[in-house]
Design a protein around this motif. Structure first.
Motif, PDB file in Angstrom:
ATOM      1  N   LYS A  64      25.492  35.080 124.273  1.00 29.05           N
ATOM      2  CA  LYS A  64      26.992  35.596 123.972  1.00 29.05           C
ATOM      3  C   LYS A  64      27.239  36.894 124.709  1.00 29.05           C
ATOM      4  O   LYS A  64      26.890  37.766 123.888  1.00 29.05           O
ATOM      5  N   GLN A  65      27.806  36.764 125.751  1.00 27.99           N
ATOM      6  CA  GLN A  65      28.176  37.987 126.491  1.00 27.99           C
ATOM      7  C   GLN A  65      29.127  38.913 126.019  1.00 27.99           C
ATOM      8  O   GLN A  65      30.393  38.340 125.753  1.00 27.99           O
ATOM      9  N   PRO A  66      29.210  40.189 125.982  1.00 27.15           N
ATOM     10  CA  PRO A  66      30.223  40.910 125.403  1.00 27.15           C
ATOM     11  C   PRO A  66      31.130  41.222 126.439  1.00 27.15           C
ATOM     12  O   PRO A  66      31.112  40.998 127.841  1.00 27.15           O
ATOM     13  N   THR A  67      32.268  41.801 126.362  1.00 22.31           N
ATOM     14  CA  THR A  67      33.337  42.183 127.335  1.00 22.31           C
ATOM     15  C   THR A  67      32.850  43.372 128.020  1.00 22.31           C
ATOM     16  O   THR A  67      32.329  44.299 127.575  1.00 22.31           O
ATOM     17  N   ILE A  68      32.958  43.077 129.195  1.00 28.25           N
ATOM     18  CA  ILE A  68      32.394  44.060 130.258  1.00 28.25           C
ATOM     19  C   ILE A  68      33.533  44.589 131.157  1.00 28.25           C
ATOM     20  O   ILE A  68      34.153  43.737 131.766  1.00 28.25           O
TER      21      ILE A  68
END
Length: 668
Positions: A64-68
């Motif tokens: 689950k990728q964070p906001t970039i």
């Protein structure tokens, strides 16, 4: 009360499951952010796509990728980040070297000649990539353009690169160069242009940037110049073993390059057993297959060693004396007949004849003793020496068989107008427009061959294009040292030695008369040349002394002594050397003439019934010769206390259809 009781049970069960970990969950946290590529190079108006990703401490992308978020330095504009591309774990953004339009499709060029950056950030974590914006690269140069001489294996050479825009140096604006090698086994090169020499040979390195590649620079890893071959952990160059009781012998090769430096654990060497029927070599380990005497030679042979240099370098021979029962057959034919007949040496009786489609003019059995090769006017005959003795006719190669390479891969056949090189596995014929070829010899590793036609010599190899050179006078014969280091030519009034790596003459040995035949002893210590003066025919015994030399190979100096056969003047038709290197036999006089190396004396062997010798061959253990004669018989000559005698006579006249003038031994 009932409801309260069941409620209590549910709570206890939930607590129990939690205690067992069944309802717990773990969340992997980001350890760092990556951005790829980390360096980019573009011209104004160019667009580069960057991908950013959050990873854990094991460099694995978070599920689950964070906001970039992305930012760029002045001179660059970014598109809206895309974090929903199918299959993408992370986010993408396009960077424009200038100004994007509102749809982020077209990039209006900005300024050139600066280094910018794009940064990806997630919470407190970030990573940056460099982007070099420059004018169009029209050329790249590298320095130096070649190594100075050569670099020994393991040594290094630094290269630098420059980028140009229409002649103007823009190196400082294009960013790092990408370096590569055309052959990493010969030379490897890192991102800083530092090249490291590997396997001996030649290759090239080059630099690339912004879609442009330099011209290659030549890199030479020093060629192998000398190989000292010996028994492992000893200086011995001969050994004795028994077949089949002792099955292996460890050998060792000490390799020196043209800079005089040792090459530790040299790679790509070839190990050849002569004759191949004696045994095999698994690297430096010799495995005997039968009794007899032979030699093992190490060579640096393209394309696995001296790569791209188009020549091979040889070691001294290591002589293997293998005791064991000698078994096999002598194969006999007549130029007047159409049959090939085996004689079992255990019983001295003729076996079943193999019918030939034409009368042969020559017979050679391959070193591996798998096939017999016979020359005829209708083509090359290949007889498989197995249970079926199948005969194959190669119609495109009519003539006389001059030589078969040690691996039985190629056969050289010649007639008055052409030379034919036959590929045994495919039956393909390569025609050389060389007229009048009379002799040929292969190097012991089968890399190339010398074909003699008067004073013209053609060097043939399946690895490189054929080359030609001229001798100072016409030659009658040619033979290689067992080591392959030098070839000896029987010229008009001398025997000349040439090294095959560059075809240059290394020595000239004046002879008592005109040499007509030349052969080398298997141990490499003696070369025999039979020549005639105005009143006598004898043997020049040539002793080569091989030393370290300059250039591609070693040097040699030769001494010689002449021994008169006391048989008047005659023309030798065949020379036979025993595998133990103790004897030379000459066919061509009314009797068989010989030379004893140990005693330094000549002798003759009278065949029973006054028969005249025609052709012959020796057994691998040097205990006997089989000589075909003009009485229609094959004579078995045995040695006892240095004396040769005619021990048996096998009549084959009717079986082969004439006198047995083609004889060759096959051990099995």
């Amino acid at each position: 009360m009932r409801r309260s009781f069941f409620s209590l049970i549910a709570v206890v069960a939930a607590l129990a499951l939690a205690a067992c970990g069944h309802s717990s969950s773990t969340t992997t946290t980001a350890d760092h952010v990556t951005i790829t590529p980390d360096v980019a190079s573009v011209v104004p108006g160019g667009v580069v796509t960057f991908t950013a990703q959050a990873q854990d401490s094991t460099n694995t992308a978070l599920a689950k990728q964070p906001t970039i978020t992305f930012t760029a330095s002045s001179g660059l504009t970014l598109s809206t980040p895309n974090c929903s591309v199918a299959g993408l774990t992370g986010c993408e953004v396009d960077a424009c070297a200038g100004t994007f339009d509102s749809s982020f499709v077209n990039c209006t060029p900005g300024n050139a000649g600066f280094q910018g950056s794009v940064t990806a950030t997630s919470s407190t974590l970030s990573a940056s990539a460099s982007i070099f914006v420059h004018k169009t690269v029209t050329a790249i140069s590298i320095s130096p353009t070649s190594t100075s001489g050569c670099v020994s294996s393991g040594g290094t050479q630094s290269f630098t690169a420059k980028a140009f825009n229409n002649g103007t140096d823009i190196t400082s604006t294009v960013g790092p160069f990408t370096w590569a090698s055309t052959l990493t086994s010969v030379v490897s090169i890192d991102n800083n242009g530092l090249a490291t020499a590997g396997t001996p040979g030649t290759a090239a390195v080059f630099a690339s940037a912004a879609g442009n590649t330099s011209l290659p620079a030549t890199f030479n890893t020093c060629a192998v110049q000398a190989i000292s071959f010996h028994v492992a952990n000893a200086s011995d160059t001969s050994f004795s073993t028994t077949f089949p009781t002792t099955t292996q012998q460890a050998l060792s090769a000490d390799v020196t390059d043209t800079n005089g430096k040792s090459i530790a654990n040299a790679q790509g060497l070839t190990y050849t057993v002569i004759p191949a029927a004696l045994g095999s070599s698994s690297g430096t380990t010799f495995n005997p297959a039968m009794g007899g005497t032979g030699a093992i030679v190490a060579s640096c042979q393209p394309p696995t060693c001296n790569i791209g240099l188009n020549f091979d370098t040889f070691s001294n021979p290591v002589v293997a004396n293998v005791s064991g029962t000698v078994a096999g057959s002598v194969w006999v034919a007549s130029s007047a007949g159409t049959a090939l007949v085996p004689i079992a040496i255990s019983t001295n009786t003729a076996g079943t004849a193999v019918t030939l489609p034409a009368s042969p003019n020559s017979l050679i059995v391959g070193s591996g003793q798998r096939n017999a090769y016979l020359g005829t006017p209708i083509g090359l005959l290949i007889v498989s020496l197995g249970t079926t003795n199948t005969v194959t006719t190669i119609g495109g190669a009519p003539g006389k068989v001059l030589a078969v390479d040690p691996g039985e891969n190629h056969v050289i056949v010649a007639n008055a107008t052409n030379v034919f090189v036959v590929d045994v596995s495919t039956s393909q014929v390569h025609i050389l427009n060389v007229a009048g070829a009379t002799a040929a010899a292969w190097t012991p590793d089968g890399f190339d061959a010398y074909i003699v036609a008067g004073s013209l010599v053609t060097e043939y190899s399946s690895h490189v294009s054929a080359r030609q050179f001229n001798l100072s006078s016409p030659a009658n014969d040619v033979a290689f040292l067992t080591s392959g280091q030098f070839a000896y030519f029987a010229e008009t009034s001398a025997v000349t030695a040439r090294r095959p790596c560059d075809n240059l003459q290394a020595d000239s040995v004046a002879t008592a008369g005109a040499p007509e035949k030349v052969r080398s002893a298997l141990n490499g210590r003696t070369v025999f040349a039979v020549d005639s003066t105005g009143s006598a025919t004898g043997v020049d015994v040539i002793t080569p002394a091989v030393t370290a030399g300059q250039g591609c190979g070693q040097a040699v100096t030769d001494t010689t002594t002449f021994h008169d056969f006391s048989a008047g003047v005659f023309t030798p038709t065949e020379l036979i050397t025993t595998f133990d290197s103790n004897y030379l036999f000459v066919v061509g006089a009314s009797n068989l003439l010989g030379y004893n190396v140990a005693q330094g004396q000549v002798f003759n062997v009278a065949l029973a019934g006054g028969a005249q010798p025609l052709s012959g061959d020796a057994l691998l253990d040097s205990s006997a010769l089989y000589i075909g004669a003009n009485d229609g018989k094959v004579h078995q000559l045995k040695v006892s206390n240095g004396t040769w005698s005619d021990a048996a006579q096998i009549d084959v006249h009717s079986a082969v259809g004439g006198n047995p003038d083609l004889v060759s031994f096959v051990q099995h």
